[in-house]
Design a protein around this motif. Structure first.
Motif, PDB file in Angstrom:
ATOM      1  N   LEU A  67       1.773 -91.184  54.079  1.00 17.59           N
ATOM      2  CA  LEU A  67       1.360 -92.523  53.666  1.00 17.59           C
ATOM      3  C   LEU A  67       0.462 -93.162  54.719  1.00 17.59           C
ATOM      4  N   GLU A  68       0.807 -93.000  55.984  1.00 19.59           N
ATOM      5  CA  GLU A  68      -0.017 -93.543  57.058  1.00 19.59           C
ATOM      6  C   GLU A  68      -1.428 -92.962  57.016  1.00 19.59           C
ATOM      7  N   SER A  69      -1.534 -91.672  56.669  1.00 19.84           N
ATOM      8  CA  SER A  69      -2.834 -91.001  56.680  1.00 19.84           C
ATOM      9  C   SER A  69      -3.763 -91.496  55.580  1.00 19.84           C
ATOM     10  N   LEU A  70      -3.218 -92.136  54.540  1.00 24.03           N
ATOM     11  CA  LEU A  70      -4.039 -92.530  53.398  1.00 24.03           C
ATOM     12  C   LEU A  70      -5.060 -93.609  53.743  1.00 24.03           C
ATOM     13  N   ALA A  71      -4.832 -94.333  54.818  1.00 24.83           N
ATOM     14  CA  ALA A  71      -5.825 -95.323  55.236  1.00 24.83           C
ATOM     15  C   ALA A  71      -7.157 -94.650  55.572  1.00 24.83           C
ATOM     16  N   GLY A  72      -7.094 -93.377  55.964  1.00 23.78           N
ATOM     17  CA  GLY A  72      -8.315 -92.640  56.260  1.00 23.78           C
ATOM     18  C   GLY A  72      -9.202 -92.403  55.056  1.00 23.78           C
ATOM     19  N   LEU A  73      -8.668 -92.644  53.857  1.00 25.01           N
ATOM     20  CA  LEU A  73      -9.477 -92.520  52.641  1.00 25.01           C
ATOM     21  C   LEU A  73     -10.421 -93.706  52.472  1.00 25.01           C
ATOM     22  N   ARG A  74     -10.195 -94.751  53.243  1.00 22.33           N
ATOM     23  CA  ARG A  74     -11.024 -95.957  53.241  1.00 22.33           C
ATOM     24  C   ARG A  74     -11.176 -96.571  51.840  1.00 22.33           C
ATOM     25  N   PRO A  75     -10.060 -96.910  51.213  1.00 24.76           N
ATOM     26  CA  PRO A  75     -10.156 -97.564  49.905  1.00 24.76           C
ATOM     27  C   PRO A  75     -10.661 -99.001  50.043  1.00 24.76           C
TER      28      PRO A  75
END
Length: 300
Positions: A67-75
């Motif tokens: 979940l923390e890594s999903l910020a890297g998707l830059r939504p």
């Protein structure tokens, strides 16, 4: 001898399938991507991260890291369609895992597992449609999960509470009008059947469970996009057949993924149903249905 070998092979196959299903449910997270042409011509594309059915417990460290890594998707926008919790002490680890995403504009609704802690049940009952008001489930017990704490934290961070509410956000110059409902699986939804804001650039309906009465209302109101979760994609999928059940009255063919929904006399809405990224802690198994988040790119 042949019978012994057959029983041994069958046992090994069953244990192997169970082990695979456990690993798939707890480790094999995936990000799916779809494109929905719902924006007016000339508007800049918007990347929407759709999260659902996290069902977090404090000890699920692999899920928290993912979940923390999903910020890297830059939504550009986050939509959370509920069932975030599976333990009374889950709010802090959940908010910690989502801390970077909470800096992004977002909206949320709740599911039954934001209100009620999971209970040990016969897993075979899921194959008959699951539990809940519509199938005779018993929800006459205290709401023992800290949903108000979760609501307060998410709202304080700026995410908009859409539980039986309307709101709006402007994202990359596009004004989006949202209509949301509380969990339809518990019949907490309060549908007003009023038209969506015709002056907005885009209208989005948000619910936890994709019951047809909700989808029909959102479509008739003029929402170009509808987002929901709840189904777990069936949780168990059979290759060539798909989901066995949906745990609501939507058809199996739309248990997850991007589809459309249309009522007579209205233009079709795009419908995305997330298979979610969690399970009940009592049944941590998925088969041919990996836990997921979705990046939905909205285009003109």
């Amino acid at each position: 001898m042949r019978l012994t070998r057959l029983l041994g092979a069958t046992t090994a196959l069953g244990l192997g399938t169970l082990a695979y299903s456990y690993v798939e449910a707890t480790r094999r997270f995936v990000v799916r991507e779809f494109t929905a042409p719902v924006l007016p011509a000339g508007h800049e594309p918007i990347r929407v991260l759709h999260l659902s059915d996290i069902h977090l417990t404090p000890g699920q460290h692999a899920k928290q890291e993912w979940l923390e890594s999903l910020a890297g998707l830059r939504p550009d926008l986050v939509v959370d369609t509920g069932d975030n919790l599976a333990h009374r002490d889950s709010v802090v680890p959940l908010v910690t895992a989502l801390s970077d995403l909470l800096q992004v504009p977002g909206v949320f609704v709740f599911g039954s597992n934001d209100y009620y802690s999971p209970k040990l049940k016969n897993p075979a009952t899921y194959l008959t449609g699951g539990t809940g008001v519509d199938t005779g489930g018993d929800w006459e017990r205290p709401r023992d999960l800290p949903y108000e704490e979760l609501r307060a934290v998410l709202s304080h961070q700026g995410w908009r509470d859409l539980n039986n509410r309307r709101d709006e956000l402007t994202v990359k110059g596009t004004r989006i009008a949202f209509t949301g409902v509380d969990d339809p699986h518990l019949r907490f939804d309060r549908l007003d059947h009023q038209p969506a804001d015709a002056t907005a650039d885009l209208r989005i309906g948000v619910a936890h469970a994709p019951y047809l009465r909700v989808l029909d209302s959102f479509n008739a109101a003029g929402n170009e996009l509808i987002l929901a979760g709840h189904t777990h994609g069936g949780q168990l999928q059979v290759p060539g057949f798909g989901a066995l059940v949906t745990n609501c009255d939507i058809d199996r063919a739309r248990a997850n993924g991007l589809h459309t929904h249309r009522t007579p006399g209205h233009d079709a809405s795009w419908l995305h149903v997330s298979a979610g990224c969690g399970t009940s802690p009592f049944t941590p198994f998925r088969f041919c249905c990996r836990p997921e988040a979705t990046v939905l790119t909205l285009t003109g």
